[in-house]
Scaffold this motif. Structure first.
Motif, PDB file in Angstrom:
ATOM      1  N   GLY A  19      48.304  25.397 -16.215  1.00 47.82           N
ATOM      2  CA  GLY A  19      47.384  24.766 -15.280  1.00 47.82           C
ATOM      3  C   GLY A  19      47.169  25.567 -14.018  1.00 47.82           C
ATOM      4  N   GLY A  20      47.777  26.722 -13.931  1.00 48.40           N
ATOM      5  CA  GLY A  20      47.659  27.528 -12.732  1.00 48.40           C
ATOM      6  C   GLY A  20      46.557  28.560 -12.826  1.00 48.40           C
ATOM      7  N   THR A  21      46.518  29.404 -11.824  1.00 48.83           N
ATOM      8  CA  THR A  21      45.486  30.434 -11.771  1.00 48.83           C
ATOM      9  C   THR A  21      45.942  31.717 -12.444  1.00 48.83           C
ATOM     10  N   ARG A  22      47.159  31.700 -12.949  1.00 46.91           N
ATOM     11  CA  ARG A  22      47.670  32.863 -13.657  1.00 46.91           C
ATOM     12  C   ARG A  22      48.110  32.454 -15.052  1.00 46.91           C
ATOM     13  N   PRO A  23      48.049  33.393 -15.996  1.00 49.16           N
ATOM     14  CA  PRO A  23      48.560  33.060 -17.327  1.00 49.16           C
ATOM     15  C   PRO A  23      50.046  32.730 -17.249  1.00 49.16           C
ATOM     16  N   TYR A  24      50.467  31.699 -17.999  1.00 51.03           N
ATOM     17  CA  TYR A  24      51.902  31.431 -18.061  1.00 51.03           C
ATOM     18  C   TYR A  24      52.547  32.385 -19.051  1.00 51.03           C
ATOM     19  N   ARG A  25      51.793  32.702 -20.067  1.00 48.41           N
ATOM     20  CA  ARG A  25      52.296  33.632 -21.073  1.00 48.41           C
ATOM     21  C   ARG A  25      51.111  34.098 -21.903  1.00 48.41           C
ATOM     22  N   VAL A  26      51.023  35.387 -22.120  1.00 47.08           N
ATOM     23  CA  VAL A  26      50.027  35.924 -23.040  1.00 47.08           C
ATOM     24  C   VAL A  26      50.754  36.852 -23.989  1.00 47.08           C
ATOM     25  N   HIS A  27      50.578  36.618 -25.278  1.00 46.79           N
ATOM     26  CA  HIS A  27      51.194  37.497 -26.265  1.00 46.79           C
ATOM     27  C   HIS A  27      50.101  38.115 -27.124  1.00 46.79           C
ATOM     28  N   PHE A  28      50.178  39.396 -27.313  1.00 52.09           N
ATOM     29  CA  PHE A  28      49.221  40.076 -28.189  1.00 52.09           C
ATOM     30  C   PHE A  28      49.892  40.383 -29.507  1.00 52.09           C
ATOM     31  N   ARG A  29      49.254  39.916 -30.563  1.00 53.95           N
ATOM     32  CA  ARG A  29      49.699  40.282 -31.909  1.00 53.95           C
ATOM     33  C   ARG A  29      48.865  41.511 -32.263  1.00 53.95           C
ATOM     34  N   ASP A  30      49.424  42.660 -31.969  1.00 54.61           N
ATOM     35  CA  ASP A  30      48.632  43.872 -32.157  1.00 54.61           C
ATOM     36  C   ASP A  30      48.752  44.349 -33.607  1.00 54.61           C
ATOM     37  N   PRO A  31      47.617  44.636 -34.243  1.00 53.63           N
ATOM     38  CA  PRO A  31      47.686  45.037 -35.654  1.00 53.63           C
ATOM     39  C   PRO A  31      48.462  46.340 -35.856  1.00 53.63           C
TER      40      PRO A  31
END
Lengths: 440, 246
Positions: A392-404
Motif C-alpha cells: 500500500g505504499g509508494t515503494r514496492p514491498y517486494r519485486v521478484h523477477f523470474r528471469d528466463p
C-alpha cells in the motif's frame, strides 16, 4: 603449498600485501601421478565465450565432459533489493538493467505487474500498447541478433558476428532516437510510456524494416545450409520436452522440442492476440533447431513491427489518471533533454496546485493498493515473470523477477554432460544466457 | 503525537483496525501497523503526520464461488487430495482470489503432496513451475516468511499461485525439487536471500552471494547499505536513510 604467500611491503598508502598463488609445481606433479586423464577445468568467469561472467566448472575425461556445473552470482547487483527503496516509477530504471539485452521486456513485464496491482490495465492507451509491442519486437530482434552473432563467433564464424552486430546497430539507433539511449532505456513506465515517439521515428523504423528484409536472408545463406555450421550445431545441446518441463526451460529451447508454447499466443498481453504472426518450432531439440527458431522469430517480429506501424494513431501514451501519470512530458531545451518549458511555466508561474502535484508525484510517487500480482511476458529467452508485492505504499514491498536466463541456464548440465568440451560452448550459446538477467 | 490519543472517534493507539479511521484500507488481513510518516521516528514531529496510524492489509480469504475456471481447479484439487486421504481443509489454509489471480495458501507439511497432485492429476496438470519467490513480512508474527510459487499449466492454459508461510524462528519449508527440478536454483536463491531452509533440497548452498556471506540480504531486517554522497554541496543520504512515505 609455499610458505610465504603474502609478503608485506610498506608504501605511502600503507602496508601492501603481495599475494602469490599456490605452488604450481606441486599441482602439476600430483596431476601427473593420477592414472586417468580426469581433470577439472574452470571455464570463466572471464572466458570470452561464456557470455559475460558465467563460470563453468567442467570435469573432463580426455575430451569428454563427465560433469558440468555453473557458478553464477558474479554479476549480482541487488536490483530486487534496491527496488524496495525507490518509488514504483523509479523501478523501471533498475529493471531495465537486469537482462540488458532485453530491456524493453523487463520494463514491460514490470509495468504490467504494477498496472495489475493498480488495476489500471484497461486504461492503458491504445498508442502506448502499440509502441510497447513495437519496441518489444524490435528488442526481440536485437536480442536474437546478439545471440546468433556471438554464438557464431564462438564457433569461429566471425562473418556472422559482423553481420549480427551490423543489423543490431540499426536497431540500437532506433532505440536511441526514441528513448535517448542505446541500452537501459527506462522508457516504458507504469501507466504508459515516458514520452511519445519523436518525429521521424516511424520513418526510420520503416527504413529499417526494408533493410532488414534484405539482410535477413543473408543469415540463411551464411549459416543455415553451411555444412560446418550444421555439423557443429546439430544434435548438440540436446534437451527434449520432458527435460524442458522438468527444468522449467522456456522460449526457443522449449519450442525446439516442437511445443509451440508462446505466452504471446497462450496468455496474450498488450493486445498480442490482435496481431498476425506465427510461432516457429523445430523438432530437433538441439542447438541448430534453436538457431532456426530464432531466425524465423526475427521474420515474425518484422511482420509484427510492420503491423504496429500501420496501426499507430495519434493519441496519448499515458493513462488519463493524474494520480498515476507522470505530470511532465520531456522536451529538448538549450541545455539538453528536460521537462518541457510549457510545463515549467505552468507549475512555476500559474498554478500552485500543479506545482504541488508535480512535487508530490515526483518525490513521493503514487500509492499502490496492497496485494500481489504476477505478470509474464514472452521475452526472447522465454517466460519472463514478475512477482510484485505492494503493502500500500509508494515503494514496492517486494519485486521478484523470474528471469528466463536464470532458469534455462540450469539446463546446461543436462545438455553438456557426456558431450565434448567444444560442444559446451555451442550448448551454452544456444541457451543464450545473459548474466545481467541471471544474477540480477 | 499529542492528538493521537484524542477523544473523538476511535483511538488508533488502542484499536488500529477500527474501520472508521482514515488510515484504514478496506478488508483483508493485517500484516503490519504503520505509525507516523516519512520514516522519521525520532526528533520533533512538527507536521502532525507522526501521529498517523495505518494498518497494512493484504487481501484476505475469498469465499466461493471464485469465478471462471478457479472453482474447477479448486474442486479438482480438493477432490484429488481427498482421494489420497488428506482433508483439503488441513492442506489448504485459505484460498484467495485477487486481481484475477488464484492463490492457494498451503500448510507447509503438505506442500509436496499438493504440488505433486497439481502436477500429476490430468484435470489439473500444472506441469511448469516458474520457480519460487519469497516475501519477508517482518511484522506478521509467526508467518514472517512466505514462499510463493507460480504454477503454469500449458495443457489447460492456466496459472495459479501457491503460497506457503513459515515463522522466522523455524524457517523450514519442504523442497519442491523432487516434483519440479527447475526449483533447484530458485530455492537456492531464496535460501540465499531470505534464509528459508528448503528441507530435502539436494544441495542447498548460496548461489548469488559468496559462500562466506553473513546474513540474508533480501530480508526486511537486513539494511540496504550505501553511503551518503555529496551532490552540488548537499549531503544526499544513503537510499535506505532517505525519507519514505510507505
Amino acid at each position: 603449498m609455499s610458505t610465504s604467500q603474502a609478503s608485506p611491503r610498506e608504501t605511502t598508502e600503507g602496508t601492501v600485501y603481495t599475494v602469490t598463488g599456490g605452488d604450481w609445481d606441486e599441482v602439476v606433479q600430483s596431476a601427473a601421478k593420477a592414472d586417468d586423464e580426469r581433470i577439472i577445468v574452470n571455464m570463466g568467469p572471464q572466458h570470452p565465450s561464456t557470455h559475460g561472467v558465467l563460470r563453468l566448472i567442467l570435469e573432463i575425461d580426455g575430451e569428454t565432459v563427465t560433469e558440468a556445473r555453473c557458478g553464477i552470482g558474479y554479476l549480482h547487483t541487488g536490483i530486487e533489493k534496491n527496488l524496495e527503496y525507490r518509488t514504483w516509477t523509479q523501478g523501471t530504471t533498475f529493471v531495465t538493467r537486469m537482462d540488458y539485452l532485453t530491456s524493453f521486456f523487463n520494463e514491460t513485464a514490470y509495468c504490467l505487474a504494477v498496472e495489475k496491482l493498480l488495476g489500471v490495465e484497461d486504461q492503458i492507451t491504445e498508442r502506448a500498447k502499440i509502441i510497447r509491442v513495437l519496441l518489444m519486437e524490435l528488442n526481440r530482434m536485437s536480442s536474437h541478433l546478439v545471440c546468433i552473432a556471438t554464438g557464431g563467433m564462438e564457433l569461429g564464424a566471425t562473418t556472422i558476428m559482423i553481420y549480427g552486430f551490423r543489423d543490431r546497430e540499426m536497431i540500437l539507433d532506433i532505440y536511441e532516437l526514441i528513448t535517448g539511449l542505446r541500452m537501459n532505456h527506462a522508457y516504458i513506465r507504469p501507466g504508459g510510456l515516458a514520452q511519445d515517439l519523436p518525429p521521424g521515428a516511424v520513418d526510420q523504423i520503416r527504413e529499417f524494416v526494408k533493410k532488414m528484409k534484405k539482410n535477413l536472408p543473408e543469415y540463411d545463406k551464411l549459416a543455415t545450409g553451411n555444412p560446418i555450421f550444421k555439423a557443429r550445431m546439430q544434435d548438440v545441446g540436446y534437451l527434449d520436452l520432458a527435460g524442458c518441463m522438468a527444468l522449467g526451460a522456456t522460449g526457443p529451447i522449449l519450442r525446439s522440442t516442437g511445443l509451440p508454447h508462446d505466452l504471446r499466443k497462450s496468455q496474450p498481453y498488450c493486445d498480442y492476440e490482435t496481431y498476425d504472426f506465427d510461432i516457429p518450432t523445430a523438432d530437433t531439440c538441439d542447438s541448430y533447431g534453436r538457431f532456426l527458431i530464432r531466425l524465423e522469430e526475427m521474420r515474425q517480429s518484422l511482420r509484427i513491427v510492420e503491423q504496429c506501424l500501420d496501426r499507430l494513431q495519434p493519441g496519448p501514451v499515458m493513462v488519463a489518471d493524474k494520480k498515476i501519470a507522470w505530470p511532465a512530458q520531456l522536451a529538448l531545451g538549450p541545455d539538453g533533454l528536460g521537462n518541457s518549458l510549457d510545463h515549467i511555466k505552468q507549475i512555476m508561474g500559474t498554478s500552485m496546485e500543479a506545482l504541488i502535484h508535480h512535487f508530490k508525484l515526483v518525490t513521493e510517487g503514487f500509492r499502490v493498493p496492497p496485494g500481489q500480482a504476477y505478470a509474464a511476458v514472452e521475452s526472447p529467452k522465454g517466460e519472463l515473470g514478475v512477482h510484485a508485492v505492494s503493502d500500500g505504499g509508494t515503494r514496492p514491498y517486494r519485486v521478484h523477477f523470474r528471469d528466463p536466463s536464470f532458469t534455462n541456464l540450469q539446463a546446461m548440465a543436462a545438455m553438456c554432460e557426456g558431450g565434448q568440451v567444444a560442444d559446451v560452448i555451442v550448448a551454452v550459446a544456444s541457451i543464450d544466457p545473459v548474466m545481467g538477467g541471471v544474477d540480477r | 503525537m499529542s492528538d493521537a490519543n484524542g477523544t473523538n472517534g476511535a483511538d488508533p493507539e488502542q484499536d488500529p483496525g477500527a474501520s472508521n479511521l482514515p488510515g484504514q484500507r478496506g478488508e483483508g488481513e493485517e500484516i503490519r501497523v504503520q505509525r507516523g510518516m516519512f520514516g522519521a521516528n525520532n526528533g520533533g514531529d512538527t507536521s502532525g503526520y507522526g501521529g498517523l496510524v495505518r494498518s497494512v492489509r493484504l487481501p484476505g480469504a475469498t469465499n466461493r464461488p471464485y469465478g471462471g475456471w478457479f472453482d474447477e481447479v479448486a474442486d479438482e484439487l480438493e477432490g484429488a487430495l481427498e482421494e489420497q486421504g488428506l482433508l483439503p481443509d488441513n492442506a489448504i489454509e485459505k484460498t484467495i482470489v485477487d486481481r484475477g489471480e488464484l492463490t492457494f495458501h498451503i500448510e507447509r507439511e503438505h506442500l509436496l503432496r499438493v504440488a505433486r497432485t497439481l502436477r500429476d492429476d490430468p484435470a489439473l496438470r500444472f506441469e511448469l513451475c516458474t520457480g519460487v519467490s519469497a516475501v519477508h513480512y517482518l511484522h506478521d508474527k509467526g508467518r514472517e516468511l512466505h514462499a510463493v510459487y507460480h504454477l503454469r499449466s500449458i495443457t489447460h492454459n492456466r496459472l495459479i499461485r501457491l503460497e506457503v508461510s513459515a515463522p522466522d524462528s523455524d524457517p523450514h519449508i519442504p523442497s519442491l525439487v523432487p516434483v519440479y527440478p527447475t526449483n533447484d536454483w530458485h530455492e537456492r536463491e531464496t535460501y540465499d536471500f531470505f534464509g528459508i531452509v528448503f528441507d530435502g533440497h539436494p544441495a542447498l548452498t548460496r548461489i548469488m552471494m559468496p559462500d562466506d556471506w553473513q546474513g540474508h540480504p533480501q530480508r526486511k531486517d537486513y539494511p540496504l547499505g550505501g553511503i551518503a554522497v555529496e551532490y552540488k554541496g548537499a549531503q544526499i543520504p544513503a537510499p535506505d536513510q532517505r525519507r519514505s512515505y510507505s
